[in-house]
Design a protein around this motif. Structure first.
Motif, PDB file in Angstrom:
ATOM      1  N   VAL A  25       0.710  -1.178   0.034  1.00  0.00           N
ATOM      2  CA  VAL A  25       0.012   0.076   0.082  1.00  0.00           C
ATOM      3  C   VAL A  25       0.899   1.392  -0.152  1.00  0.00           C
ATOM      4  O   VAL A  25       0.567   2.190  -0.652  1.00  0.00           O
ATOM      5  N   SER A  26       2.021   1.152   0.635  1.00  0.00           N
ATOM      6  CA  SER A  26       2.968   2.401   0.733  1.00  0.00           C
ATOM      7  C   SER A  26       3.340   2.900  -0.682  1.00  0.00           C
ATOM      8  O   SER A  26       3.329   4.111  -1.010  1.00  0.00           O
ATOM      9  N   MET A  55       2.018   2.467  -3.591  1.00  0.00           N
ATOM     10  CA  MET A  55       0.609   2.855  -4.309  1.00  0.00           C
ATOM     11  C   MET A  55       0.281   4.357  -3.765  1.00  0.00           C
ATOM     12  O   MET A  55      -0.122   5.241  -4.566  1.00  0.00           O
ATOM     13  N   SER A  56       0.361   4.451  -2.486  1.00  0.00           N
ATOM     14  CA  SER A  56       0.239   5.633  -1.784  1.00  0.00           C
ATOM     15  C   SER A  56       1.186   7.019  -2.361  1.00  0.00           C
ATOM     16  O   SER A  56       0.588   7.886  -2.566  1.00  0.00           O
ATOM     17  N   LYS A  57       2.405   6.436  -2.523  1.00  0.00           N
ATOM     18  CA  LYS A  57       3.408   7.555  -2.736  1.00  0.00           C
ATOM     19  C   LYS A  57       3.295   7.945  -4.244  1.00  0.00           C
ATOM     20  O   LYS A  57       3.236   9.011  -4.698  1.00  0.00           O
ATOM     21  N   ALA A  69       0.236   7.716  -5.821  1.00  0.00           N
ATOM     22  CA  ALA A  69      -1.017   8.295  -6.016  1.00  0.00           C
ATOM     23  C   ALA A  69      -0.857   9.843  -5.359  1.00  0.00           C
ATOM     24  O   ALA A  69      -1.425  10.946  -6.065  1.00  0.00           O
ATOM     25  N   GLN A  70       0.032  10.060  -4.406  1.00  0.00           N
ATOM     26  CA  GLN A  70       0.174  11.422  -3.828  1.00  0.00           C
ATOM     27  C   GLN A  70       1.016  12.073  -5.075  1.00  0.00           C
ATOM     28  O   GLN A  70       0.786  13.263  -5.080  1.00  0.00           O
ATOM     29  N   TYR A  75      -1.240  13.315  -7.588  1.00  0.00           N
ATOM     30  CA  TYR A  75      -2.407  14.479  -7.009  1.00  0.00           C
ATOM     31  C   TYR A  75      -1.521  15.723  -6.870  1.00  0.00           C
ATOM     32  O   TYR A  75      -1.783  16.691  -7.275  1.00  0.00           O
TER      33      TYR A  75
END
Length: 277
Positions: free
Chosen positions: A72-73, A75-77, A79-80, A83
């Protein structure tokens, strides 16, 4: 609103400047964050009710490398980063619009039309927008009858010679005057909860907005009876639309912690956004 005011002063320029400063801070922070961001972008694919993540590193390929669900880390980075890149472009666009507007905007010209007139012509004209000095002069010139001083009350005077009821009120009045904030001491105010009149300690004029703010100083908060009456007073103000932090200033003290000049100055500078000693 006073009868002598036709047009409120412009505060748009200050708001835009504050917005631009805030945007610049966030833009710099976002740029630093993007420098630390991983290469590539995130692609999300939906199959049934599930989403799957793919790491895109090749501009020519739209497939990308599969990202395990437990990562998840990563994907989060990604996605961030996606954005932040879009947000950065939008913030820079907004900054360019603000800069262009400020470069062409001259709100002082409306006041200058009147100021450039000779005194004879000025006497024949009622300006659409008054200068701060003229507005304050007219506001202060409106007569009122303050609260009566009972016999035996100490004769305490401000630097302007006004009589007040406590040493703390002397500090408040003198600091308001020193920082250029127009005020009236114990000017009667009719509350909307029945038409009864109250006498706020100070009625202050914010020249930036041409709005009046009340200032109540609660000077004996370690006295249970006084504290109880103060709570009722503040409740009445709230019911009539006077809200602390909006149009009502509240200062307090007790016998162990008296009000200081520094505290008064900080309150005034925070509410009215002025500089001074």
């Amino acid at each position: 609103m006073q009868s002598f005011e036709c047009l409120s002063p412009d505060i748009l320029l200050l708001s835009l400047q504050n917005r631009a400063e805030e945007l610049l801070r966030v833009v710099e922070r976002t740029k630093k964050s993007l420098k630390r961001a991983p290469q590539g972008h995130l692609r999300l694919a939906k199959r049934g009710n599930q989403f799957y993540g793919y790491h895109l590193t090749d501009a020519k390929s739209l497939k990308g490398e599969y990202i395990p669900k437990d990562n998840v880390s990563q994907m989060s980075k990604l996605a961030q980063k996606d954005y932040d890149e879009k947000a950065l472009r939008e913030m820079e666009h907004e900054l360019s619009l603000i800069d262009g507007f400020i470069a062409k905007y001259s709100p002082e010209e409306l006041t200058n039309i009147y100021n450039r007139m000779n005194e004879v012509r000025k006497s024949l004209v009622e300006p659409i927008l008054l200068s701060d000095e003229e507005y304050a002069r007219r506001w202060l010139a409106v007569p009122y009858k303050g609260k009566h001083f009972e016999a035996g009350v100490p004769d305490l005077r401000t630097a302007k010679g006004e009589r007040v009821r406590s040493k703390s009120e002397v500090i408040i009045a003198d600091t308001l005057g020193r920082l250029g904030i127009p005020y009236k001491y114990e000017c009667p105010l009719k509350l909307a909860d029945g038409g009864r009149s109250v006498y706020p300690d100070f009625t202050c004029l914010d020249l930036r907005t041409r709005k009046e703010l009340l200032w109540e100083h609660l000077g004996m908060m370690d006295n249970p009876e006084y504290a109880s009456l103060s709570v009722k007073k503040l409740s009445s103000y709230l019911q009539c639309g006077y809200v602390p932090g909006k149009n009502l200033i509240i200062s307090m003290e007790s016998s162990e912690k008296p009000l200081s000049q520094t505290e008064v100055r900080l309150i005034i500078q925070g509410v009215f956004r002025v500089n001074g000693k």
